[in-house]
Write an enzyme that holds these catalytic residues in place. Structure first.
Site, PDB file in Angstrom:
ATOM      1  N   GLU A  32     -18.690  -1.272   2.211  1.00 11.36           N
ATOM      2  CA  GLU A  32     -17.837  -1.026   3.375  1.00 11.36           C
ATOM      3  C   GLU A  32     -17.933  -2.073   4.522  1.00 11.36           C
ATOM      4  O   GLU A  32     -17.492  -2.592   5.225  1.00 11.36           O
ATOM      5  CB  GLU A  32     -17.952   0.229   4.108  1.00 11.36           C
ATOM      6  N   HIS A  59     -24.785   1.800 -21.040  1.00  8.98           N
ATOM      7  CA  HIS A  59     -23.365   1.944 -21.617  1.00  8.98           C
ATOM      8  C   HIS A  59     -22.502   0.721 -21.079  1.00  8.98           C
ATOM      9  O   HIS A  59     -21.375   0.846 -21.172  1.00  8.98           O
ATOM     10  CB  HIS A  59     -22.877   3.317 -21.653  1.00  8.98           C
ATOM     11  N   ARG A  74     -11.523   3.365  15.645  1.00 13.03           N
ATOM     12  CA  ARG A  74     -10.556   4.020  14.697  1.00 13.03           C
ATOM     13  C   ARG A  74      -9.957   2.857  13.860  1.00 13.03           C
ATOM     14  O   ARG A  74      -9.494   2.991  12.507  1.00 13.03           O
ATOM     15  CB  ARG A  74      -9.299   4.521  15.229  1.00 13.03           C
ATOM     16  N   LYS A 126     -21.746   2.589   1.214  1.00 12.22           N
ATOM     17  CA  LYS A 126     -21.975   1.887   2.714  1.00 12.22           C
ATOM     18  C   LYS A 126     -22.170   0.440   2.540  1.00 12.22           C
ATOM     19  O   LYS A 126     -21.768  -0.158   3.453  1.00 12.22           O
ATOM     20  CB  LYS A 126     -23.402   2.661   3.025  1.00 12.22           C
ATOM     21  N   LYS A 182     -11.056   4.659  10.842  1.00 12.46           N
ATOM     22  CA  LYS A 182     -12.114   5.706  10.875  1.00 12.46           C
ATOM     23  C   LYS A 182     -11.387   7.053  10.277  1.00 12.46           C
ATOM     24  O   LYS A 182     -12.147   7.593   9.780  1.00 12.46           O
ATOM     25  CB  LYS A 182     -12.664   6.006  12.525  1.00 12.46           C
ATOM     26  N   CYS A 228      -4.131   3.917  13.825  1.00 15.53           N
ATOM     27  CA  CYS A 228      -3.092   3.883  15.029  1.00 15.53           C
ATOM     28  C   CYS A 228      -3.886   4.738  16.258  1.00 15.53           C
ATOM     29  O   CYS A 228      -4.288   5.649  15.691  1.00 15.53           O
ATOM     30  CB  CYS A 228      -1.817   4.059  14.919  1.00 15.53           C
ATOM     31  N   GLU A 243     -22.899   6.852  -2.764  1.00 16.40           N
ATOM     32  CA  GLU A 243     -22.764   6.774  -0.963  1.00 16.40           C
ATOM     33  C   GLU A 243     -23.583   5.531  -0.727  1.00 16.40           C
ATOM     34  O   GLU A 243     -23.080   4.899   0.259  1.00 16.40           O
ATOM     35  CB  GLU A 243     -23.358   8.049  -0.380  1.00 16.40           C
ATOM     36  N   TRP A 288      -2.499  -0.211  13.494  1.00 18.25           N
ATOM     37  CA  TRP A 288      -3.233  -0.492  11.969  1.00 18.25           C
ATOM     38  C   TRP A 288      -1.960  -0.496  11.182  1.00 18.25           C
ATOM     39  O   TRP A 288      -1.262   0.521  10.705  1.00 18.25           O
ATOM     40  CB  TRP A 288      -4.030   0.833  11.841  1.00 18.25           C
ATOM     41  N   ASN A 292       2.239   7.063  15.978  1.00 19.62           N
ATOM     42  CA  ASN A 292       1.301   6.980  14.867  1.00 19.62           C
ATOM     43  C   ASN A 292       2.151   7.708  13.916  1.00 19.62           C
ATOM     44  O   ASN A 292       2.842   8.758  14.065  1.00 19.62           O
ATOM     45  CB  ASN A 292       0.070   7.733  15.324  1.00 19.62           C
ATOM     46  N   GLY A 293       1.730   7.168  12.573  1.00 19.68           N
ATOM     47  CA  GLY A 293       2.326   8.214  11.470  1.00 19.68           C
ATOM     48  C   GLY A 293       3.449   7.009  10.836  1.00 19.68           C
ATOM     49  O   GLY A 293       3.504   6.001  10.985  1.00 19.68           O
TER      50      GLY A 293
HETATM   51  C1  F6R Z   1     -16.785   5.888   4.559  1.00 17.83           C
HETATM   52  C2  F6R Z   1     -15.855   6.602   5.199  1.00 17.83           C
HETATM   53  C3  F6R Z   1     -14.632   7.245   4.530  1.00 17.83           C
HETATM   54  C4  F6R Z   1     -14.425   8.450   4.885  1.00 17.83           C
HETATM   55  C5  F6R Z   1     -13.132   8.978   4.178  1.00 17.83           C
HETATM   56  C6  F6R Z   1     -12.821  10.621   4.368  1.00 17.83           C
HETATM   57  O1  F6R Z   1     -17.945   5.618   5.143  1.00 17.83           O
HETATM   58  O2  F6R Z   1     -16.309   6.924   6.293  1.00 17.83           O
HETATM   59  O3  F6R Z   1     -14.812   7.065   2.974  1.00 17.83           O
HETATM   60  O4  F6R Z   1     -15.614   9.524   4.531  1.00 17.83           O
HETATM   61  O5  F6R Z   1     -11.974   8.265   4.763  1.00 17.83           O
HETATM   62  O6  F6R Z   1     -12.741  10.707   5.969  1.00 17.83           O
HETATM   63  P1  F6R Z   1     -12.795  12.127   6.564  1.00 17.83           P
HETATM   64  O7  F6R Z   1     -14.094  12.775   6.239  1.00 17.83           O
HETATM   65  O8  F6R Z   1     -12.606  11.991   7.870  1.00 17.83           O
HETATM   66  O9  F6R Z   1     -11.786  13.108   5.876  1.00 17.83           O
END
Ligand code: F6R
Length: 612
Positions: A492, A508, A27, A489, A607, A2, A485, A76, A102-103
């Site tokens: 996601e 395995h 976000r 990517k 985000k 949010c 990673e 959100w 928010n929250g």
């Molecule tokens: C993946 C991504 C998320 C963040 C995770 C932690 O591309 O962006 O997996 O890495 O939500 O976020 P931060 O680093 O902001 O604590």
């Protein structure tokens, strides 16, 4: 997650709020709305499900939406479906007071029941709506929005960043925070409220970061900062150091692509001023520990989520290898629920790009509660994690808007590499190693650029795997977290199921998945375990798997087992991840783009994950 924007001043609030909401789109959200107090001093609320553009299109004429005080929100969904009735702002029954939140209000069911017994009717399924009714309830007797908000928040358990307006006092916004970021922006005879500086930096760079338990009452020409208990608080005005261009896409189609291409600069910014060439080591001012204290450290715990957790795994490998200090990497979301052991002389690091991730923040607090010293590695100046840590280091990656983290990852890895070298130089690492490391690190930005220049080739490879339903990413040693990673990517943003594995672990179990349809993306760089990974890849080849390798420039042999090869420049082993991850980011980007997906706002993702 949010987002909140608020405006009070002499301009029309509506376009400012809509513009602010657009700046928060990254976000993640599923509905949006604004509330303004119009020329006739009447509260008007406009909401829409879906994108901000839908909200903008649904607005009546400018004359009807003109108002100089307003609040806005992107939602959100947490409690209740993403539909119109659940979208914010929420209002009291008489539609005089509007709230954005928010929250999460954890005791909202109890509060709702109490209010219902007093005759209040609810029109949404959200936890947030209780705030509107509660504030209205107290405002009946207080006749003062600030005091009514204070009384209401006293009853609330959970987290909040809120902004409230009341048509009976059209020249005022009241905002408060606990556990959810909130900023007051100070303009020229105007004020802004925002949950994220991105929403307001085109208007002002002068901000006050509200601390937990603080609130602000903003009138047209002044503001008053207090605690939720109404104690005066001295305002500390900060200057945001982002340029507006940091939150614009420029010539790129997507923020993610822009941020991938910014990595030669962002990585350099992460090590700039932190290399001590004279002593062949590095420095991190924010660590604020003497050499003696650092030498005493027996153990390091690194706590993070998602991509930051992957950076932490690379940190584990580097610190153990270079500094011979034992490292434990923890998922922040699990940390406080598993009774963690923090022996004496343990240093705890939390890594968070946003500095606001609820799980990471909770882990930080848990480690502090157990007496540990906790350092934060964040990108966001003034963020909650930056403020609550006992010390910390900024990664200086600049604004990261794309939901899928890219440049923050390489900056986190850069800083962890510096940390490993600092600790290592205090122990067994020779000055020769230190000098060689610094020399090589300085070449990394230009080597990243070389990989970026290969974009067309990587796009062609993406074309060959874009219709896959699964993908396997393999790596060994320091490149195993890079494989994780790469897989993250891809899943996601392209929604292709992908998994990362240590290459030798494949036999395995995951080997059962290999057939002629399964792309296997393998990091097989020239290092001490090169031959081992080649053996693992031969096992894939023998089962007709499609192998795409990330290989060291000049390695011709690898072509024999690969369907395609992406070459990256040679570097020292400790710096491999800074190069090997780049083609994986680019591959994921191109696959998602070729599938016609919204790369910057992947479905269901946010985000900054500010709820548990
Ligand atoms: C993946 C991504 C998320 C963040 C995770 C932690 O591309 O962006 O997996 O890495 O939500 O976020 P931060 O680093 O902001 O604590």
């Amino acid at each position: 997650m949010c987002g909140i924007v608020g405006y009070i001043g002499s301009r029309n609030a509506t376009p400012i709020l809509i513009e602010g909401l657009k700046r928060l789109e990254y976000r993640g959200y599923d509905s949006a709305g604004i509330a303004i107090i119009n020329k006739k001093k009447s509260l008007k609320i406009f909401k829409e499900v879906g994108k901000i553009i839908e909200l903008e299109r649904s607005l009546p004429t400018p004359a009807e939406t003109f108002g100089k005080t307003g609040i806005a929100h992107t939602r959100w969904a947490t409690h209740g479906e993403p539909n119109l009735k659940n979208a914010h702002p929420h209002a009291d029954e008489n539609k005089k007071i509007a709230v954005v939140h928010n929250g999460i209000i954890e005791n909202y069911k109890k509060l709702r029941k109490k209010l219902e017994t007093k005759g209040y009717n609810f029109s949404s399924d959200t936890d947030s709506e209780v705030l509107a009714h509660l504030i209205e309830y107290f405002n009946r007797t207080e006749k003062n929005l600030t005091l009514a908000v204070q009384k209401a928040l006293k009853l609330v358990e959970g987290t909040f960043g809120i902004a409230v307006i009341n048509e009976e006092n059209p020249n005022q916004i009241v905002a408060a925070r606990k556990g959810s970021p909130l900023i007051l922006g100070i303009g020229n005879n105007e004020f802004f409220i925002a949950s994220d500086v991105a929403a307001i930096i085109i208007h002002t760079k002068k901000v006050i970061y509200l601390q937990d338990g603080e609130m602000v009452t903003v009138d047209k020409d002044k503001f008053e900062l207090t605690t939720l208990e109404n104690q005066a608080v001295k305002a500390k005005i900060s200057e945001v150091d982002w340029q507006v261009s940091a939150i614009e896409k420029g010539n790129y189609d997507y923020f993610m692509l822009k941020e991938i291409f910014e990595q030669p600069i962002s990585v350099e910014n992460a090590f700039r001023g932190r290399l001590n060439e004279k002593l062949s080591t590095c420095r991190l001012g924010g660590l604020s520990m003497s050499g003696e204290e650092l030498r005493k450290i027996k153990k390091i715990q690194i706590i993070a989520c998602g991509t930051s957790w992957h950076a932490a795994l690379i940190g584990e490998y580097l610190i153990e290898n270079l500094a011979r200090v034992s490292v434990e990497v923890e998922y922040a979301s699990e940390y406080r629920y598993r009774n963690p052991i923090i022996p004496a002389d343990t240093l705890v690091f939390v890594i968070s790009q946003s500095g606001e991730t609820a799980d990471t923040l909770a882990a930080l607090r848990e480690a502090q509660a157990r007496g540990a010293k906790v350092f934060g590695l964040t990108n966001t100046i003034g963020s909650t994690i930056a403020r609550e840590s006992d010390g910390g280091v900024y990664i200086h990656a600049g604004a990261e808007i794309g939901v899928a983290s890219t440049k923050a990852f390489t900056s986190q890895v850069t800083v962890l590499t510096l940390l490993a070298v600092i600790l290592g130089r205090m122990k067994d690492l020779s000055p020769t190693f230190g000098a060689g490391f610094i020399k090589e690190l300085k070449q990394i930005p230009q080597k990243i650029q070389q990989i970026l220049d290969n974009d067309e080739k990587i796009k062609q490879i993406a074309e060959t795997i874009k219709d896959s339903t699964n993908a396997l990413y393999l790596g060994r040693g320091i490149n195993y977290p890079v494989a994780l990673e790469g897989a993250l990517k891809l899943k996601e943003i392209s929604y292709i199921h992908a998994e990362g594995y240590p290459a030798a672990e494949m036999k395995h179990g995951p080997i059962a998945l290999i057939d002629e349809n399964m792309p296997v993306i393998a990091i097989a760089l020239k290092d001490a375990i090169y031959d081992k990974i080649i053996s693992n890849l031969n096992e894939v080849k023998a089962r007709n798997g499609r192998i795409i390798t990330i290989a060291t420039e000049g390695d011709e042999k690898i072509k024999e087992i690969s369907e395609s090869v992406i070459y990256i420049p040679e570097t020292i082993h400790s710096l491999h991840p800074l190069l090997s991850v780049i083609p994986l980011q680019m591959l994921a980007y191109h696959v998602a783009n070729l599938r016609g997906l919204d790369v910057d706002q992947p479905r269901n993702l946010a985000k900054s994950v500010t709820v548990e």
